[in-house]
Write an enzyme that holds these catalytic residues in place. Structure first.
Site, short mmCIF file in Angstrom:
data_model
loop_
_atom_site.label_atom_id
_atom_site.label_comp_id
_atom_site.label_asym_id
_atom_site.label_seq_id
_atom_site.Cartn_x
_atom_site.Cartn_y
_atom_site.Cartn_z
N SER A 1 0.78 -1.24 0.00
CA SER A 1 0.00 0.00 0.00
C SER A 1 0.81 1.28 0.00
CB SER A 1 -0.94 0.02 1.20
OG SER A 1 -1.98 -0.90 0.97
N ASN B 1 1.17 -11.31 7.46
CA ASN B 1 0.17 -12.05 8.21
C ASN B 1 0.70 -12.50 9.57
OD1 ASN B 1 -2.54 -13.05 8.29
ND2 ASN B 1 -1.75 -15.12 8.09
C1 REY Z 1 -4.24 -8.07 2.07
C2 REY Z 1 -4.11 -9.33 2.88
C3 REY Z 1 -3.99 -6.86 2.90
C4 REY Z 1 -2.71 -9.63 3.29
C5 REY Z 1 -4.14 -5.55 2.18
N1 REY Z 1 -3.01 -5.06 1.67
O1 REY Z 1 -5.19 -4.96 2.10
C6 REY Z 1 -2.88 -3.74 1.16
C7 REY Z 1 -1.72 -3.14 1.92
C8 REY Z 1 -2.64 -3.69 -0.32
O2 REY Z 1 -0.60 -3.16 1.48
C9 REY Z 1 -2.51 -10.95 3.98
N2 REY Z 1 -3.42 -11.19 5.05
C10 REY Z 1 -1.09 -10.89 4.49
C11 REY Z 1 -4.34 -12.16 5.02
C12 REY Z 1 -5.16 -12.30 6.29
O3 REY Z 1 -4.53 -12.88 4.07
N3 REY Z 1 -6.17 -13.29 6.23
O4 REY Z 1 -0.87 -10.46 5.63
O5 REY Z 1 -0.20 -11.20 3.69
O6 REY Z 1 -1.95 -2.67 3.02
#
Ligand code: REY
Length: 441
Positions: free
Chosen positions: A128, A393
């Site tokens: 992000s 995560n």
């Molecule tokens: C996506 C999930 C998080 C990440 C998100 N990322 O909105 C934006 C950012 C682009 O950069 C994933 N978590 C992880 C999960 C939790 O799958 N169930 O932590 O890799 O902020």
């Protein structure tokens, strides 16, 4: 465990220092090999002043230390990185630029299979932090008279959104009420990721995923972080310029700032050049990390698909805060704050964090599978800190990595040294810059 490798060039001069992006190593670099299990690399040098911006020249003040910010706690910063690796991150690194002096530290590995130590110049997925790039492009379009922040999005993208009252400003400050579709995609961390790893989405498909849900607020209501906002921002960039977002990042930011490690490769799945591999932490305890390096990041695109390095992120944020990429008015708009949780506020694609010592820092965090990124600078842009842990995560690693900010901007007064608390993030920190439902407890 990574092999021991300590490099200390703290007294190096510009002519003799090792550049973390792979330029020559000089006489100032001293390699030590020894018996601890943990690899730590420390390099410090007098860096060249930030490059002048060629596309939109602005007066560049000579390097000077950040005003009113305590001296950084460099030992504390290194300890924070070490803690992150103890908590499961294969590697962690940080780069601090302070008025022309740079310090960088790396701990652990970039590649678990090869056992390659993390390099200070390694590239990574910045998640992000991409949002700040997208906001800058839109603010430049405002400066050029092509867009008004308070214009309805539907004026430029007719019929896209279900409410004509949603404005560009609402998108960039997360006050549109557009539901974050990543809540649905990543409710199951590993299977959710594998389902999208090689997928290529259109922007409209992502917006449609969001619009299956009721909106979270009325337009202009309370802040609610949503990737959907910056997907629509990407659509606006493409509509107004007639070019893919990657072209606009390139011509408006990457080239003028000479960012040699920053790429928008979507939908390619590879990170160009030397890079850190990213390792996703599964939800189930004691399960093997998942190598998530190769992916399209199509689920994020203009909300999170850029690749960069700590060097480039510091250069970028410093330029943003010094007003080198937008007009003064544009920067002022970016810094109009709405409350975004305890000790935090959000502007336009820019987050403010109020640290325990009373210093506020400005930037963004990022979380794509395998990569936690932190990129913040002082108000005057003279001190900047970018950090990476090549896992995600993991609430513990995230909470630890946030402490790089205290070390970098609050100094020893923040209690960030070896004795500092190793807790989990507070709820508002866990929810930062990711869809609320994707946050792991
Ligand atoms: C996506 C999930 C998080 C990440 C998100 N990322 O909105 C934006 C950012 C682009 O950069 C994933 N978590 C992880 C999960 C939790 O799958 N169930 O932590 O890799 O902020």
């Amino acid at each position: 465990m990574p092999r021991m490798h300590v490099t200390d060039a703290a007294s190096a001069t510009p002519a003799s220092a090792t550049d973390p992006r792979g330029r020559r190593a000089g006489r100032g670099a001293r390699a030590l090999r020894g018996g601890t299990a943990l690899g730590v690399a420390l390099l410090s040098l007098l860096a060249a002043p930030a490059p002048a911006v060629s596309a939109q020249p602005r007066p560049t003040a000579p390097p000077a230390a950040a005003a009113g910010v305590p001296q950084p706690d460099l030992a504390g910063l290194r300890d924070v990185l070490r803690t992150a690796t103890e908590q499961g991150a294969p590697g962690a690194m940080a780069r601090l630029d302070d008025g022309g002096t740079a310090h960088w530290y790396t701990v652990g590995v970039a590649d678990r299979s090869a056992g390659r130590a993390l390099g200070a110049g390694d590239r990574f997925r910045i998640g992000s932090v991409t949002k700040t790039f997208s906001a800058v492009v839109l603010l430049q379009l405002v400066d050029e008279g092509k867009l008004s922040l308070d214009a309805p999005v539907n004026r430029h993208l007719p019929g896209l959104l279900p409410d004509d009252r949603i404005t560009v400003r609402h998108l960039l400050s997360h006050r549109s009420g557009l539901y974050d579709y990543t809540n649905d995609l990543f409710a199951q961390t590993v299977s959710g990721f594998e389902a999208v790893r090689t997928k290529v989405f259109t922007y409209r498909q992502l917006v449609d995923l969001s619009l299956r849900h009721a909106r979270t607020t009325d337009p202009g209501g309370a802040y609610s972080y949503s990737n959907t906002n910056f997907v629509v921002a990407g659509m606006l960039i493409e509509k107004l310029t007639g070019h893919p977002v990657g072209t606009e990042y390139q011509r408006r930011i990457i080239e003028p700032l000479k960012l040699r490690d920053t790429f928008y490769v979507h939908p390619d799945t590879a990170i160009p050049g030397t890079h850190a591999r990213g390792y996703l932490t599964p939800d189930a305890p004691a399960t093997a990390l998942v190598d998530a390096t190769r992916q399209t990041v199509s689920w994020a695109q203009s909300a999170g698909a850029l690749v960069s390095s700590t060097h480039d992120l510091n250069t970028f944020l410093s330029a943003v805060l010094r007003g080198q990429l937008t007009s003064a008015e544009g920067l002022e708009q970016m810094r109009r704050w709405v409350p975004a949780g305890t000790g935090q506020a959000y502007g336009l694609g820019l987050r403010r964090r109020d640290l325990s010592c009373g210093v506020s820092v400005y930037g963004h965090t990022g979380a794509v599978q395998g990569y936690y990124t932190y990129a913040f600078a002082s108000a005057d842009g003279r001190r900047s800190l970018s950090a990476l842990a090549n896992t995600s995560n993991s609430a513990r690693v995230h909470a630890t990595m946030l402490r790089t900010l205290d070390s970098a901007f609050c100094g020893t007064g923040a209690g960030t040294g070896t004795k500092a608390r190793k807790g989990v993030a507070a709820p508002h920190e866990r929810a930062e810059d990711t869809a609320p439902a994707t946050v792991r407890e």
